[in-house]
Write an enzyme that holds these catalytic residues in place. Sequence first.
Site, PDB file in Angstrom:
ATOM      1  N   GLY A   7     -88.400-112.672 -73.567  1.00  0.00           N
ATOM      2  CA  GLY A   7     -89.059-111.005 -73.703  1.00  0.00           C
ATOM      3  C   GLY A   7     -87.384-109.876 -73.279  1.00  0.00           C
ATOM      4  CG  LEU A   8     -84.012-110.062 -73.422  1.00  0.00           C
ATOM      5  CD1 LEU A   8     -83.141-109.963 -74.263  1.00  0.00           C
ATOM      6  CD2 LEU A   8     -83.910-109.976 -72.111  1.00  0.00           C
ATOM      7  NE  ARG A  10     -89.340 -97.942 -69.171  1.00  0.00           N
ATOM      8  CZ  ARG A  10     -88.872 -96.754 -68.858  1.00  0.00           C
ATOM      9  NH1 ARG A  10     -89.996 -96.690 -69.704  1.00  0.00           N
ATOM     10  NH2 ARG A  10     -88.075 -95.831 -68.743  1.00  0.00           N
ATOM     11  CG  MET A  11     -91.511-105.254 -65.747  1.00  0.00           C
ATOM     12  SD  MET A  11     -92.931-105.071 -65.804  1.00  0.00           S
ATOM     13  CE  MET A  11     -92.571-105.780 -63.844  1.00  0.00           C
ATOM     14  N   GLY A  12     -89.324-106.016 -68.911  1.00  0.00           N
ATOM     15  CA  GLY A  12     -88.017-107.403 -68.534  1.00  0.00           C
ATOM     16  C   GLY A  12     -86.531-107.084 -68.739  1.00  0.00           C
ATOM     17  CG  ASN A  95     -99.949-107.403 -66.369  1.00  0.00           C
ATOM     18  OD1 ASN A  95     -99.759-108.417 -64.464  1.00  0.00           O
ATOM     19  ND2 ASN A  95     -99.440-106.554 -66.394  1.00  0.00           N
ATOM     20  CB  SER A 121     -96.881-104.670 -58.514  1.00  0.00           C
ATOM     21  OG  SER A 121     -96.922-103.339 -58.973  1.00  0.00           O
ATOM     22  CE  LYS A 173     -98.964-106.819 -61.056  1.00  0.00           C
ATOM     23  NZ  LYS A 173     -99.184-106.408 -62.558  1.00  0.00           N
ATOM     24  CG  HIS A 176    -101.219-105.344 -57.367  1.00  0.00           C
ATOM     25  ND1 HIS A 176    -101.742-104.240 -58.442  1.00  0.00           N
ATOM     26  CD2 HIS A 176    -100.334-105.018 -56.580  1.00  0.00           C
ATOM     27  CE1 HIS A 176    -100.369-103.511 -58.768  1.00  0.00           C
ATOM     28  NE2 HIS A 176     -99.923-103.615 -56.741  1.00  0.00           N
ATOM     29  CD  GLU A 180    -101.815-100.272 -60.571  1.00  0.00           C
ATOM     30  OE1 GLU A 180    -101.919 -99.840 -62.296  1.00  0.00           O
ATOM     31  OE2 GLU A 180    -100.755-100.968 -60.307  1.00  0.00           O
TER      32      GLU A 180
END
Length: 301
Positions: A7-8, A10-12, A95, A121, A173, A176, A180
């Site tokens: 999984g590439l 944005r975050m990965g 998540n 996060s 999480k 968390h 948020e």
Amino acid sequence: MEIGMIGLGRMGGNMAQRLLQHGHRVIGFDPDAHAREALAAHGAGTATTLDDLIRQLPAPRALWLMVPAGEITEQTIAQVRPLLAAGDTLIDGGNAFYKDSMRRAETLAGDGIHYVDCGTSGGVWGLAEGYSMMIGGDEAAVERLRPIFEALAPAKDKGWGRVGPAGAGHFSKMVHNGIEYGLMQAYAEGFSILQHKREFALDLHQVAEIWREGSVVRSWLLDLTADALAKNPSMDGIAPFVADSGEGRWTVAEAIDLNVAAPVISLSLLERLRSRDADSFSDKLLAAMRNQFGGHAIKHE
């Protein structure tokens, strides 16, 4: 240390880049060829299939899964499970719902495969600032992966830790994210009150900047709010529609199951749901009721 990244997005992709910056070897897989090419440009290896990815990793393998929670995660684990061997570790950094993580850990343990749930996060700022990671899973498996977590965290000894057995990371999480929701709602409501006091003509960005220094409500979230107000003080072009990715719902449901009062988090979730009702039947009915019992005027569309 070598790690496979599945999984590439944005975050990965950002997490893979941070690992590369800290001297780790990363081999990335994503069905999107453009995502693979983007990671390769930063010096990572890539794989065109899950089989190819597994073959390139030395045993015992460490695989980081960074895909959307739910069915995609379920399908990906089902595909990769027969390719892994006893002693390998699968890290789920998405998540996921914590009960799903507990089930997956138990299932994979039957094959001798470690499952580590890593609530992550940091969002788009994680590449530069580091990620906050709440980790659940076997203690020895987590310890073996310490170099990876130390590289991704803001510092080797800050912003990460094993919080308990499998499921504990994603549970932490989840809560968390519920917190948020409440923080964001409080800031949004406060600035709305300021904005509606027309006779003072308050500069909301100025107020936010003042609050950022020395105030008891200062936070990174306030820093981001100040930046947003600097760029677009009147929020022009932004629809009043607030999405949710599920963690707030899970947090509220868990609070009910545990008999824990969580009114702020619950109401912040309800406000997000309310933001999506552009043609509110309940508000129309309220107006009609006021007209029925008190003769109050109805504002027509």
